[in-house]
Design a protein around this motif. Structure first.
Motif, short mmCIF file in Angstrom:
data_model
loop_
_atom_site.label_atom_id
_atom_site.label_comp_id
_atom_site.label_asym_id
_atom_site.label_seq_id
_atom_site.Cartn_x
_atom_site.Cartn_y
_atom_site.Cartn_z
N ALA A 171 0.85 -1.20 0.00
CA ALA A 171 0.00 0.00 0.00
C ALA A 171 0.88 1.25 0.00
O ALA A 171 0.84 2.08 0.90
CB ALA A 171 -0.93 -0.01 1.21
N ASP A 183 -10.02 1.10 -3.37
CA ASP A 183 -10.52 0.09 -2.43
C ASP A 183 -10.29 -1.32 -2.97
O ASP A 183 -9.97 -2.24 -2.21
CB ASP A 183 -12.01 0.31 -2.18
CG ASP A 183 -12.28 1.47 -1.23
OD1 ASP A 183 -11.38 1.79 -0.41
OD2 ASP A 183 -13.38 2.05 -1.29
N ILE A 186 -6.67 -2.20 -2.34
CA ILE A 186 -6.43 -2.56 -0.95
C ILE A 186 -6.94 -3.97 -0.66
O ILE A 186 -6.33 -4.73 0.11
CB ILE A 186 -7.06 -1.53 0.01
CG1 ILE A 186 -6.32 -0.19 -0.11
CG2 ILE A 186 -7.05 -2.01 1.45
CD1 ILE A 186 -4.86 -0.23 0.31
N CYS A 190 -4.61 -6.89 0.87
CA CYS A 190 -4.96 -7.57 2.12
C CYS A 190 -5.30 -9.04 1.94
O CYS A 190 -4.99 -9.86 2.83
CB CYS A 190 -6.14 -6.86 2.79
SG CYS A 190 -5.79 -5.16 3.31
N VAL A 208 2.17 1.18 5.47
CA VAL A 208 1.19 1.77 4.56
C VAL A 208 1.47 3.26 4.48
O VAL A 208 1.87 3.89 5.46
CB VAL A 208 -0.26 1.50 5.04
CG1 VAL A 208 -0.49 2.02 6.44
CG2 VAL A 208 -1.28 2.10 4.07
N CYS A 210 -0.17 6.51 4.37
CA CYS A 210 -1.46 7.16 4.65
C CYS A 210 -1.32 8.64 4.34
O CYS A 210 -0.68 9.39 5.08
CB CYS A 210 -1.85 6.94 6.11
SG CYS A 210 -3.44 7.65 6.56
N PHE A 215 -3.11 6.53 0.67
CA PHE A 215 -4.32 5.80 1.05
C PHE A 215 -4.96 6.42 2.28
O PHE A 215 -4.29 7.02 3.11
CB PHE A 215 -3.97 4.33 1.28
CG PHE A 215 -3.47 3.65 0.03
CD1 PHE A 215 -4.36 3.18 -0.92
CD2 PHE A 215 -2.11 3.55 -0.23
CE1 PHE A 215 -3.91 2.60 -2.10
CE2 PHE A 215 -1.65 2.97 -1.40
CZ PHE A 215 -2.55 2.49 -2.34
N GLN A 219 -8.69 2.85 4.55
CA GLN A 219 -7.91 1.87 3.79
C GLN A 219 -6.68 1.42 4.57
O GLN A 219 -6.33 0.23 4.58
CB GLN A 219 -7.51 2.46 2.43
CG GLN A 219 -8.70 2.66 1.50
CD GLN A 219 -8.43 3.66 0.40
OE1 GLN A 219 -7.45 4.41 0.43
NE2 GLN A 219 -9.32 3.70 -0.59
N SER A 220 -6.05 2.35 5.27
CA SER A 220 -4.89 2.00 6.10
C SER A 220 -5.29 1.05 7.22
O SER A 220 -4.56 0.10 7.53
CB SER A 220 -4.27 3.27 6.68
OG SER A 220 -3.83 4.14 5.66
N ARG A 222 -7.62 -1.15 7.14
CA ARG A 222 -7.80 -2.48 6.56
C ARG A 222 -6.45 -3.20 6.43
O ARG A 222 -6.35 -4.41 6.70
CB ARG A 222 -8.47 -2.38 5.19
CG ARG A 222 -9.93 -1.96 5.24
CD ARG A 222 -10.49 -1.80 3.83
NE ARG A 222 -10.44 -3.07 3.09
CZ ARG A 222 -10.60 -3.17 1.78
NH1 ARG A 222 -10.80 -2.07 1.05
NH2 ARG A 222 -10.55 -4.35 1.18
N VAL A 223 -5.43 -2.46 6.03
CA VAL A 223 -4.10 -3.06 5.92
C VAL A 223 -3.60 -3.50 7.30
O VAL A 223 -3.06 -4.61 7.46
CB VAL A 223 -3.11 -2.07 5.27
CG1 VAL A 223 -1.70 -2.64 5.29
CG2 VAL A 223 -3.54 -1.76 3.84
#
Length: 405
Positions: A171, A183, A186, A190, A208, A210, A215, A219-220, A222-223
């Protein structure tokens, strides 16, 4: 020769210039530190070991470069020249430049080519006292290319006398094939990339970017959640260009570090303090992109957040392999002190990798990793600009680099 008495040296065992041992000795056995102290107090049972005279030089722990993008193909020197001539970054990107040009070159390079180009950068780091380095992926942006980068990073650690830790930074940017579908990308990071790479033991941590050009917080997160499912620690490129609250989010996930941090606010600093996260500052990138917003050094000090310094070695915003140069920049640009900077490339940098018990200190029982400096005092390590100061690097008790050899 791994069993040795290293003598005629001045020792700074913890990266703290206020805690030194002059006329010291170090005993290494089987690649580890067996004893340190005054040469006059050397125990008799070590008297018959071979001796190595270090000529009155200073010895520190091997340096730790805790944030690099060392593995990539090609360079962006031509883009740098274009920017100097007045071409905007946006125009360069429209012409196919920017990070996607590095992605393209990295995808096209085979492992042997990628290794050869990256090895030159690692050799330069070793010659400046580095014995441990973090290497991020993030210039592949698809499974095969990210795997290739991480495999090369592992190979560097196997073939060079430097300990390498790998960080998956899938990411990092949005690849062109996912334009307008961040999305979905990501989800790929993931659910496809990270599980596969973790299963192959290619990942030590997850990062990630950010940022508005990277992102989002959602989204971050989720990572981070994906990393946690695989039992991997996390870190974040945060608050470099704006304040999105990334460092606070990272702190909620007990991040090892948040890095860059020029736009970090006090709430983010407090969150980092409470989580035990390290602030990794990257003066090379600050300098290279001509940033004017300083990281909140005073707030970090006030709230006791430990500060590390790193090269951020990468082709676009910090084409440097020199931690000593970063220390000088940390002093001149960020007004950091000599003790802060020496700790920032030894003990605190090791903490930023989650490896405080393995690197950044010379202590009995630890791996015998240290750097020997041809200086009259430790402030010279921060003072000089571009002057080679590292005389020798010892890793696991053996000389890994010797100036002029």
């Amino acid at each position: 020769m791994t069993d040795t008495v290293w003598h005629n040296l001045h020792l700074c065992p913890d990266g703290d210039p206020g805690q030194v041992v002059r006329d010291a000795a170090i005993v290494t056995q089987d690649g580890r530190i067996a004893w340190i102290g005054l040469l006059t107090e050397l125990p008799g049972n070590y008297a018959t070991l071979p001796r190595q005279d270090l000529n009155g030089h200073w010895v520190t722990p091997g340096l730790v470069d805790c944030h690099t993008h060392l593995v990539y193909a090609g360079d962006r020197a031509d883009e740098f020249a274009q920017r100097l001539a007045g071409v905007s970054y946006e125009e360069i990107a429209r012409r196919g430049g920017g990070i996607l040009s590095t992605v393209r070159a990295t995808r096209e390079a085979n492992e042997a080519t990628l290794f050869a180009q990256s090895a030159k950068r690692l050799e330069a780091m070793l010659a400046q006292g580095v014995t441990a380095v973090e290497i991020k992926s993030g210039y592949g942006l698809d499974l095969d290319s990210e795997r290739k980068m991480l495999r090369v990073a592992r190979q560097l650690g196997e073939r060079y006398p430097v300990t390498v830790y790998t960080t998956f930074l899938g990411a990092h940017a949005l690849p062109k094939e996912y334009a307008g579908r961040a999305d979905d990308y990501i989800t790929e990071v993931c659910e496809q990339m990270l599980p596969a790479l973790a299963a192959e033991n290619l990942v030590d941590a997850v990062d990630v970017f950010c940022e508005g050009i990277g992102f989002s917080l959602a989204q971050s997160q989720r990572v981070f959640e994906a990393a946690e499912r695989h039992g991997l620690p996390v870190k974040m490129h945060a608050e470099q260009l704006s304040n999105l609250g990334g460092a606070a989010l990272a702190a909620k996930h007990h991040a090892l570090s948040s890095d860059h941090l020029e736009f970090l606010d006090e709430a983010g600093v407090i969150a980092m303090r409470d989580a035990g996260s390290v602030a990794v500052l990257l003066p090379g990138a600050y300098y290279f992109i001509r940033e004017t917003q300083l990281p909140p050094i005073a707030l970090l000090r006030q709230h006791g957040v430990p500060i590390a310094i790193s090269t951020d070695c990468n082709p676009g915003t910090s084409p440097s392999t020199s931690l000593p140069l970063m220390m000088n920049m940390g002093a001149t640009l960020f007004r950091m002190t000599v003790p802060e900077l020496l700790a920032g490339v030894t003990t605190v940098a090791a903490q930023a990798l989650g490896k405080a018990e393995e690197h950044g200190r010379i202590a009995v029982g630890r791996s015998a990793d240290f750097a020997v400096w041809n200086v009259s005092n430790l402030a010279e390590l921060v003072y000089w600009i571009g002057r080679p100061l590292c005389e020798r690097v010892v890793r696991h008790g053996k000389t890994a680099y010797l100036a002029g050899a």
